[in-house]
Design an enzyme around this catalytic site. Structure first.
Site, PDB file in Angstrom:
ATOM      1  CE  LYS A  57      62.544  14.718  45.211  1.00 31.71           C
ATOM      2  NZ  LYS A  57      63.645  14.907  44.291  1.00 31.71           N
TER       3      LYS A  57
ATOM      4  CB  SER B  47      24.722  46.691  39.569  1.00 32.60           C
ATOM      5  OG  SER B  47      26.099  46.457  39.426  1.00 32.60           O
TER       6      SER B  47
ATOM      7  N   GLY C  42      27.199  46.670  44.479  1.00 33.12           N
ATOM      8  CA  GLY C  42      28.387  47.511  44.650  1.00 33.12           C
ATOM      9  C   GLY C  42      29.121  46.977  45.871  1.00 33.12           C
ATOM     10  CB  THR C  43      31.019  43.885  46.358  1.00 35.19           C
ATOM     11  OG1 THR C  43      31.736  44.030  45.140  1.00 35.19           O
ATOM     12  CG2 THR C  43      29.873  42.933  46.190  1.00 35.19           C
TER      13      THR C  43
ATOM     14  CG  ASP D  47      30.179  52.266  48.848  1.00 33.94           C
ATOM     15  OD1 ASP D  47      30.913  52.720  49.735  1.00 33.94           O
ATOM     16  OD2 ASP D  47      29.987  52.842  47.762  1.00 33.94           O
TER      17      ASP D  47
ATOM     18  NE  ARG E   9      60.310  20.135  40.435  1.00 29.58           N
ATOM     19  CZ  ARG E   9      61.090  20.548  41.414  1.00 29.58           C
ATOM     20  NH1 ARG E   9      60.865  20.164  42.634  1.00 29.58           N
ATOM     21  NH2 ARG E   9      62.094  21.339  41.168  1.00 29.58           N
TER      22      ARG E   9
ATOM     23  NE  ARG F 188      33.354  53.792  40.445  1.00 31.21           N
ATOM     24  CZ  ARG F 188      33.979  52.614  40.374  1.00 31.21           C
ATOM     25  NH1 ARG F 188      34.668  52.291  39.291  1.00 31.21           N
ATOM     26  NH2 ARG F 188      33.937  51.778  41.377  1.00 31.21           N
TER      27      ARG F 188
ATOM     28  CB  CYS G  46      29.570  47.253  39.103  1.00 29.32           C
ATOM     29  SG  CYS G  46      28.627  48.204  40.293  1.00 29.32           S
TER      30      CYS G  46
ATOM     31  N   GLY H 268      63.216  23.469  47.723  1.00 30.27           N
ATOM     32  CA  GLY H 268      64.289  23.919  48.614  1.00 30.27           C
ATOM     33  C   GLY H 268      63.877  24.158  50.052  1.00 30.27           C
TER      34      GLY H 268
ATOM     35  NE  ARG I 296      28.237  55.200  40.574  1.00 33.05           N
ATOM     36  CZ  ARG I 296      29.290  54.822  41.286  1.00 33.05           C
ATOM     37  NH1 ARG I 296      29.240  53.700  41.975  1.00 33.05           N
ATOM     38  NH2 ARG I 296      30.389  55.527  41.275  1.00 33.05           N
TER      39      ARG I 296
ATOM     40  NE  ARG J 239      67.360  12.953  45.645  1.00 30.81           N
ATOM     41  CZ  ARG J 239      68.321  13.635  45.032  1.00 30.81           C
ATOM     42  NH1 ARG J 239      68.300  14.934  45.019  1.00 30.81           N
ATOM     43  NH2 ARG J 239      69.297  12.995  44.427  1.00 30.81           N
TER      44      ARG J 239
HETATM   45  C1  PEP Z   1      30.878  49.889  44.899  1.00 25.53           C
HETATM   46  O1  PEP Z   1      30.612  50.501  45.941  1.00 25.53           O
HETATM   47  O2  PEP Z   1      31.134  48.665  44.873  1.00 25.53           O
HETATM   48  C2  PEP Z   1      30.940  50.606  43.622  1.00 25.53           C
HETATM   49  C3  PEP Z   1      31.117  49.952  42.496  1.00 25.53           C
HETATM   50  O3  PEP Z   1      30.882  51.944  43.649  1.00 25.53           O
HETATM   51  P1  PEP Z   1      32.098  52.918  44.032  1.00 25.53           P
HETATM   52  O4  PEP Z   1      33.323  52.067  44.125  1.00 25.53           O
HETATM   53  O5  PEP Z   1      32.163  53.926  42.968  1.00 25.53           O
HETATM   54  O6  PEP Z   1      31.652  53.435  45.334  1.00 25.53           O
HETATM   55 MG    MG Z   2      29.728  52.499  45.780  1.00 29.00          MG
END
Ligand code: PEP
Ligand code: MG
Length: 927
Positions: free
Chosen positions: A27, A794, A796-797, A799, A363, A588, A861, A106, A647, A97
């Site tokens: 402000k 790839s 597989g975050t 798992d 602002r 999948r 993925c 607020g 897959r 203020r």
């Molecule tokens: C994972 O594990 O990130 C993945 C993409 O496979 P899923 O979710 O099918 O286990």
């Molecule tokens: Mg997986």
């Protein structure tokens, strides 16, 4: 030299500047900037945020040196306004203020009309000839000051509804009732004067102190109280939610008061330089004649529109444009100047005191998703900003809003919130509550809109989930089945709402002391995770919004990393392409056994699972083959030569065992076995820890014929398309691997089947790539060896997060919120990638993989592929692409563009600081 703690502004001059937000708060910095631009800003001064820090350092005491600086600044204001503070004849009045670096609407305190005392009141009455206005202003000062300074800042915590402000408000109500008045404006001068006397006594009685009658005491009291409100409960909660650091502190802005409540040539208003809901380049706002700012915001009176062009339907109040044409013209010119100068939509406050316009605030305005995108595109077109800036201005949530119907924000404000869960699927939905997937389908067939409410969902609910407009579950995390499926469809979904008690037998849910029965309406905000009672009004999303298309094109030009989609059906594949996916990063296979039309293949899969001998299994696989091939072919065809990562079967087989009695009988009959024998075979599939059990590549190792059938289906589907003059680029991906030998084992099958299919179709080669998921920590550590066999990785975050933390991805809803609340984790790691743990494994995986195979293609993925911060991380570690559910593809494109812009900025920063720029321009790696 003493630290400069006070910065003046006014009279076309300012000691501060717009860029000094850290020091002067948003402000204060913008008031200085407006003064520099020559806009009519009432003179004032800003006490810096540094002083706030100093105040707390000194145990809530102000340094003595500040007195001298404030006195000098006050003299500047008095000169600029030609009035003196405390002057019995023509007194200057001040407002006090807060103003932090980023707006905290607020959350902190304000005191207005400072300087009204028994000595100055007669003078100001004589000067204005408006005693009603003066007594009303004094009443307001007492209300605010006693509450903010004498009670809150003094640390007094009154009992519920017994705060001094409430007691004063009750007195006002009592007087109004006694006089038979509906509005404050109907009270006479004598009434108001008597009210002020009564207020003084109440303050004395409640707080044991008299109301200060000295202007300087009021000013210092107000200043200290604003600094103290930085650590008020509301402010602390807001900072926690918004991630604003506590050490920033607030500035205090002391400014000459101007009055919009001095009669019919006075007014006050709030406006936006562009429409904040739609982004339309039209001046938009509200004003009230004879009123103070708080009256507009409080919504007690219906405000009038600023101009005719933006008059809301049904509003017949006079516009400022018509009522005060000269002032409107001046205001419009200021609007143009501010919009251009700040190069962004501004939210402004103004006051007209007896025909003279004053600007009180500007602002950056908050806006909806469609407005954010529209304004960014329009400002690039009119060369006010560059695409790089446009991309940085639009948030992921805002982009999401563009694509999904959302709850009307006004309806949401007014609605009763029942509970909050995790924001698993975007947008909004309103529907009647049903408790089973079958009911969802049946009710929808009767033309009803439903929300499916479950304790948790499993794959058998898929039909009901598809039919419902929204899904609400009591358990599960961001990667639970419900969340994953809902996001894939772009369906509104709230999961893990811990306060929700589902009584399936009684067909009721209990939350927030309310009972909701089957058929009752509830509304979900899947972008925020909120659940409301009743049927809220919705506003539509707009996929074909031209601004959206242009904005996405800007993102694509800037980004370096590719974006693919996770899609399991030809329809999803088409949607993914429509949203700009450059391929499928995860198909999948198992999803072809869920949902509508899956009865036949699912039955055959079940036969395969329950087979006892190799021959029995092979016969079932032969039966299944045409289904798998047709499904893969349709998706390859929909992607028309873009890469499709297919897959092989991933889940543990017991997930497909039928639960329903009829299904079991049919299956047993078809296999020629008894129900008992079927149960025995099904039992044999049971595992204690199925997520770490017989799944993924392990199935292919035990039953090579299961892999072979799928691989043959992939090659034949591709070969048939190519033979028919179409294009196809399958990528065969092996899931849940942890050792290179698993890959060698499966690769042998791939190569053999490839040669057989190529021969069958008279082709030299069927194009394909062979790769693996990296979703077990050991696979990341073994990446150097894995890359000897795999042509792509790839991550597989989902798992990988599960196995790195040892947190079950389906049960995190039960404890991760506590981890976040206690500051152990900054966020749900299944939602936003844990860069320091899981991310480290990914970096190791990429480094070791590319050391073996420099051209190794790397993607992600897991669900993180559609999360803003996680995508940025993927860019930084040099991935080729991210893959996410189709509806998140635009967010991933935006995140990738932001990452590229941040990279360039960082490189420039390094070059600018004299250090050698080490951040090389990232190579083009869109794929
Ligand atoms: C994972 O594990 O990130 C993945 C993409 O496979 P899923 O979710 O099918 O286990
Ligand atoms: Mg997986």
């Amino acid at each position: 030299m003493a630290t400069k703690w006070v910065y003046t502004f006014g009279n076309g001059k300012a000691e501060g500047r717009g860029e000094q937000k850290e020091l002067l708060g948003g402000k204060g910095a913008n008031l200085a900037e407006m003064a520099r631009l020559g806009l009519p800003v009432p003179a004032g001064f800003t006490i810096t945020t540094e002083l706030c820090t100093e105040f707390y350092k000194r145990g809530k005491k102000l340094p003595g040196e500040l007195t001298r600086q404030v006195e000098a600044a006050l003299a500047f204001v008095e000169k600029a306004m030609s009035k003196k503070f405390g002057d019995p004849k023509d007194p200057l009045l001040l407002s006090c203020r807060s103003g932090a670096r980023s707006s905290m609407p607020g959350m902190m305190e304000t005191v207005l009309n400072i300087g009204l005392t028994s000595k100055t009141i007669p003078g100001i009455i004589a000067k204005t000839g408006n005693p009603r206005f003066v007594w009303d202003s004094y009443r307001r000062l007492m209300q605010m000051y006693s509450d903010v300074v004498m009670e809150k800042a003094a640390g007094i915590e009154p009992a519920e509804d017994m705060g001094v402000r409430r007691q004063l408000e009750r007195e006002l109500e009592r007087v109004k009732q006694a006089k038979g008045c509906k509005n404050d404006t109907e009270l006479t001068v004598d009434d108001l004067q008597a009210l002020c006397e009564a207020y003084k006594q109440i303050i004395q009685r409640v707080l044991g102190k008299s109301f200060p009658d000295d202007p300087m005491e009021q000013l210092w009291g107000g200043t200290k109280a604003v600094f103290q409100s930085w650590n008020g409960k509301r402010a602390i909660s807001y900072r926690r939610i918004e991630g604003i650091p506590g050490h920033w502190g607030t500035a205090v802005n002391v400014q000459a008061m101007v009055f919009g409540n001095m009669g019919t040539s006075s007014a006050t208003g709030v406006a936006f330089t562009r429409n904040p809901a739609t982004g339309e380049n039209k001046f938009y706002g509200e004003w009230l004649i004879n009123a103070q700012g708080e009256d507009v915001v409080a919504g007690i009176r219906t405000p009038s529109p600023l101009n005719e062009a933006t008059r809301p339907e049904g509003n017949t109040e006079p516009s400022l444009e018509k009522a005060m044409p000269k002032v409107y013209k001046q205001l419009h010119a200021i609007r143009d100047k501010l919009d251009k100068h700040f190069r962004d939509m501004q939210d402004i406050e103004f006051t007209i005191e007896e025909g003279i316009l004053y600007m009180l605030q500007t602002r950056t305005g908050k806006r909806t998703g469609p407005a954010a995108v529209g304004i960014a595109v329009d400002m690039v077109k009119s060369k006010l900003i560059k695409p790089e800036e446009a991309v940085m201005r639009v948030g992921a949530g805002q982009l999401d809003e563009v694509l999904h119907p959302v709850l009307d924000p006004n309806a949401e404000k007014a609605a009763k919130k029942l509970c909050t869960g995790l924001p698993a699927g975007p947008g909004g939905a309103a529907g009647q509550v049903v408790f089973t997937a079958n009911d969802a389908v049946a009710w929808v067939q009767q033309g009803k809109q439903v929300i499916l409410v479950r304790e948790e969902t499993n794959p058998e609910d898929v039909e009901g989930m598809r039919a419902a407009l929204g899904i609400l579950t009591a358990r599960g995390g961001m990667t639970s089945h419900a969340a994953l499926v809902a996001r894939g469809w772009g369906k509104c979904c709230v999961v893990g709402a811990g306060d929700l008690h589902v009584d399936l037998a009684g067909r009721t849910i209990h939350m927030a002391g309310e009972t909701v029965r089957e058929g009752d309406w509830i509304s979900l905000n899947g972008t925020r995770g909120n659940v409301y009672k009743g049927k809220l009004h919705m506003v539509p999303g707009a996929e074909d919004n031209p601004n959206f298309k242009q904005f996405m094109a800007m993102c694509d030009k800037l980004r370096k990393i590719g974006v693919r989609a996770n899609a399991d059906t030809p329809e999803d594949a088409a949607k993914a392409r429509q949203f700009g996916a450059a391929g499928i990063g995860l198909f999948r296979t198992e999803h072809m056994f869920y949902g509508k039309g899956a009865e036949e293949p699912l039955f055959k899969l079940r036969k395969m699972i329950h087979a006892k001998s190799l021959d029995e299994r092979k016969a079932a696989l032969d039966d299944l083959f045409p289904h798998v091939k047709a499904d893969i072919k349709a998706t390859l065809e929909a992607m028309d030569g873009l890469p499709v990562t297919i897959r092989l079967l991933d889940p543990p087989l017991h997930e497909f065992v039928p639960q329903n009695e009829d299904e079991r009988k049919r299956l047993a009959g078809s296999l020629g076995i008894s129900l008992e024998e079927l149960a025995k075979r099904a039992d044999a599939l049971n595992e204690v820890n199925p997520m770490m059990g017989h799944r993924g590549v392990r199935l292919g190792i035990t039953y090579p014929e299961v892999s072979e059938m799928q691989i043959r289906a992939i090659f034949e589907a591709a070969a048939e398309l190519i033979k028919a003059g179409r294009k196809a680029m399958p990528e065969i991906m092996i899931p849940v691997t942890c050792d290179p030998k698993e890959l060698t084992n499966q690769k042998k099958i791939v190569e053999r089947v490839h040669d057989e299919v190529a021969k069958k179709f008279g082709m030299k080669k069927v194009p394909y790539l062979f790769g693996t998921m990296i979703e077990i920590p050991r696979a990341a550590l073994q990446a150097g060896k894995m890359a000897e066999v795999a042509e792509f990785f790839s991550f597989g975050t989902n798992d990988l997060t599960q196995m790195t933390f040892g947190f079950s991805r389906d049960d995190v809803g039960g404890f991760v919120p506590d981890y976040i609340k206690n500051g152990i984790l900054p966020a749900d790691p299944f939602q936003t990638l844990d860069q320091s743990g899981v991310g480290e494994l990914m970096k190791i995986g990429i480094k070791r993989g590319r050391a073996t195979r420099p051209g190794l293609k790397v993607g992600i993925c897991g669900e993180h592929g559609g999360d803003l911060e996680s995508v940025k991380f993927c860019h930084r570690v040099g991935m080729n692409y991210v893959s996410c559910s189709p509806y998140r593809v635009p967010i991933a494109r935006l995140a990738a563009a932001k990452a590229a812009v941040e990279d360039t900025k960082a490189a420039k920063g390094k070059a600018g600081s004299g250090k050698k720029a080490s951040a090389k321009k990232a190579p083009a790696r869109k794929k």
